[in-house]
Design an enzyme around this catalytic site. Structure first.
Site, PDB file in Angstrom:
ATOM      1  N   GLU A   1       1.949   0.080  -4.682  1.00  0.00           N
ATOM      2  CA  GLU A   1       1.016   0.928  -5.153  1.00  0.00           C
ATOM      3  C   GLU A   1       1.838   2.340  -5.212  1.00  0.00           C
ATOM      4  OE1 GLU A   1      -3.199   2.910  -4.019  1.00  0.00           O
ATOM      5  OE2 GLU A   1      -1.667   2.565  -2.507  1.00  0.00           O
TER       6      GLU A   1
ATOM      7  N   ASP B   1       0.958  -1.230   0.093  1.00  0.00           N
ATOM      8  CA  ASP B   1       0.149   0.033  -0.047  1.00  0.00           C
ATOM      9  C   ASP B   1       0.996   1.211  -0.237  1.00  0.00           C
ATOM     10  OD1 ASP B   1      -3.023   0.887   0.201  1.00  0.00           O
ATOM     11  OD2 ASP B   1      -2.139   1.706   2.239  1.00  0.00           O
TER      12      ASP B   1
HETATM   13  C1  NOJ Z   1      -4.362   3.190  -0.745  1.00  0.00           C
HETATM   14  C2  NOJ Z   1      -5.514   1.915  -0.562  1.00  0.00           C
HETATM   15  O1  NOJ Z   1      -5.618   1.414  -1.979  1.00  0.00           O
HETATM   16  C3  NOJ Z   1      -6.691   2.966  -0.214  1.00  0.00           C
HETATM   17  O2  NOJ Z   1      -7.881   2.111  -0.469  1.00  0.00           O
HETATM   18  C4  NOJ Z   1      -6.616   3.476   1.002  1.00  0.00           C
HETATM   19  O3  NOJ Z   1      -7.610   4.077   1.415  1.00  0.00           O
HETATM   20  C5  NOJ Z   1      -5.267   4.109   1.419  1.00  0.00           C
HETATM   21  N1  NOJ Z   1      -4.212   3.646   0.493  1.00  0.00           N
HETATM   22  C6  NOJ Z   1      -4.717   4.284   2.621  1.00  0.00           C
HETATM   23  O4  NOJ Z   1      -4.314   3.114   3.054  1.00  0.00           O
END
Ligand code: NOJ
Ligand code: MG
Length: 575
Positions: free
Chosen positions: A309, A246
């Site tokens: 990500e 993440d």
């Molecule tokens: C990215 C995640 O995909 C999202 O859903 C989340 O709200 C944020 N990061 C915070 O963790």
């Protein structure tokens, strides 16, 4: 033919290797004919392609996939019940969004225990069973690792905030107030407001890039690094095949906490976070040292995968492959989500991306996820078919978002039903992510067959028409198209690992060649609604349609000119 995207051709040459055995076991429904032999590539130092280079990833948002215990929220046992479907569909790996204990302020992206399972989703024993069942079907399982921040109810944070002297104080980012008593700097939270939260008890602010219930960990602290690497070990030792990490680019912040500069391109009405460039709060050089540690650890296990990500421009994104493969294997490439649905823009971006990849960098493509409007809503139901063909025929690992294979679209949710903190925190500007998180549409039964209880988010009104049970028997459905593409891809090394060469085209058409060991496929996609003719000068097109977005053209011959209907895409096997 004149072209607007005659940028220098990107041609990646790759040596021949033997097809790996793993791949052979991954096919749910192997085609009758013998598989074409060997395949290209690997990256330098590799002797064969790895499963994640050949394979297709499928993202499951666990709250919404399948509810086995009828509490209205999906769970691990539910996913297990649906593994046969995923195997039939032909995907190679599932990535499951967070399943850990969490107060659910951000639906699991606020973790209060990194090494357990939330009772809502099941137990560790059920997780082990799911993992085993996934492997038994020749598929892989990836977890979501959320290292940037924990929940404010994680014992580490409870300790950290308990006193300035607590040994875990420095595990999070604490800072004194500015001279005026306000926050230490101008950094904003992605979810609105200042990223700094005042803590009365100890008289300091703590930093949270997202909700105040999601305090950021201090990754400059070696103890934090060790504790979090232990988390990775915990799951790797259990047998998980890798992680989607993440907000990887957020993990390290400027040590001097310098103010972020204004964004000269800010357009009023955009979320307030966009008003500043996150120059000092994200994408810091030191993050790469941390990624290198994660990569080293993961490389100590066999063929495990790290996906990052990362929402950054291509030039910055590719730096996350790291020097000499010290980064993540796949920094998620979100261009098909972030770019306008315009043939010239996309063709140019594909070329730019291919040309920017480091030598060891394997490409990847994403059409949707749990944070973005669904592709069928962004580009329309017809173009979503073209998008599927693009996703599954470009060079690189594709990730499919659950339900996109059915043509699921964003579901309108009344204001009083909004659950997403991104929307609730920023009334008026915060786009709700709920519409893209509604229950998977399994059948025409009540609640789509997702649950006997009322689901945590409403189901789409059109589910009686668009659902797995109905679409799997309809050769014209989106599901049948996805499956055909996945089957074709799984038996054609050229589509998995073959070279990619753009073919000049103009107007609304994107055209490219995938080839390997003498097998050549020309992909021609019409991103417009009007019929058009494509006549590539090179290579001359004589071949047979192997897959078409609209059924009926498969097996037909193409000689010289390709007639594309509006919203039509073809995969043509060249003679
Ligand atoms: C990215 C995640 O995909 C999202 O859903 C989340 O709200 C944020 N990061 C915070 O963790
Ligand atoms: Mg449940």
């Amino acid at each position: 033919m004149r072209t607007l995207d005659d940028s220098p051709r990107t041609r990646i040459r790759i040596p021949t290797v033997i097809m790996d055995e793993t791949h052979q076991t991954l096919q749910a429904d192997p085609p009758e004919q013998a598989r074409p032999e060997p395949v290209a590539t690997p990256l330098p130092g590799q002797t064969r392609h790895l499963w994640w280079q050949r394979g297709v990833i499928y993202q499951i948002y666990p709250r919404s996939f399948m509810d086995s215990d009828n509490d209205g929220v999906g769970d691990l046992a539910g996913i297990e019940q649906r593994l046969d479907y995923l195997q039939w569909l032909g995907v190679d790996a599932i990535w499951i969004s967070p399943i850990y204990p969490s107060p659910m302020a951000d639906f699991g992206y606020d973790v209060s225990n990194y090494t357990d399972v939330h009772p809502l989703f099941g137990t560790l024993a059920e997780f082990d069973r799911l993992l085993e069942a996934t492997h038994a079907r020749g598929m892989r399982l990836l977890l979501d690792f959320v290292p940037n921040h924990s929940s404010d109810l994680h014992p580490w944070f409870l300790e950290s905030r308990s006193s300035r002297e607590n040994p875990r104080r420095d595990w999070y980012l604490w800072s004194d107030a500015a001279a005026d008593g306000g926050p230490p700097n101008n950094w904003r939270s992605v979810f609105g407001g200042s990223a700094w939260e005042w803590d009365e008890l100890t008289g300091q602010y703590y930093y949270h890039a997202f909700l105040k219930e999601q305090p950021d960990l201090n990754w400059r602290n070696p103890e934090v690094q060790e504790a979090m690497l232990d988390v990775l070990r915990f799951w790797l030792d259990r047998g998980v095949d890798g992680f989607r990490v993440d907000v990887l680019w957020h993990m390290v912040k400027d040590a001097r906490l310098r103010d972020n500069p204004p964004n000269p391109d800010y357009v009023p009405g955009q979320p307030p976070y966009e008003e500043l460039l996150a120059s000092f709060s994200t994408d810091q050089p030191e993050v790469h040292d941390i990624v290198a540690r994660m990569r080293e650890l993961v490389d100590g296990y066999e063929e495990r995968l790290l996906i990052g990500e990362i929402y950054l421009p291509i030039a910055r994104l590719v730096s996350y492959y790291g020097e000499d493969g010290s980064g993540v294997h796949l920094p998620f490439n979100f261009q098909l989500i972030t770019l306008p649905w315009d043939a010239r823009a996309i063709a140019a971006a594909v070329s730019e991306y291919e040309g920017s990849l480091p030598l060891h960098g394997w490409p990847n493509w994403v059409l949707g996820n749990h944070d973005q409007p669904r592709v069928a809503s962004r580009v329309g139901r017809e173009q979503a078919r073209v998008a599927a063909m693009l996703l599954l025929t470009l060079r690189g690992t594709p990730t499919i978002y659950y339900g996109d294979e059915l043509g699921m679209h964003d579901v309108a949710i009344p204001p009083e039903g909004i659950r997403d903190p991104q929307a609730l925190n920023m009334p008026g500007v915060g786009r709700s992510r709920d519409p893209a998180r509604t229950p998977m549409q399994w059948s025409a039964h009540a609640n789509t067959g997702f649950s006997d209880a009322e689901s945590w988010l409403p189901v789409s009104m059109d589910y009686p028409r668009f659902n797995v049970e109905r679409e799997r028997d309809d050769p014209h459905s989106m599901l049948s198209l996805y499956r055909s593409l996945l089957m074709l891809r799984s038996r054609e090394p050229a589509l998995q690992v073959g070279d990619y060469t753009p073919v000049p085209a103009d107007g609304a058409v994107i055209c490219y060649l995938r080839e390997h060991a003498g097998a050549r496929f020309l992909i021609a996609l019409n991103l417009g609604h009007a019929p058009t003719i494509v006549e590539p000068a090179h290579p001359p097109v004589t071949g047979t349609v192997a897959c078409a977005t609209y059924r009926g053209r498969e097996g037909t011959r193409v000689e010289g000119r390709i007639l594309l209907g509006g919203d039509e895409g073809l995969v043509i096997q060249l003679d």
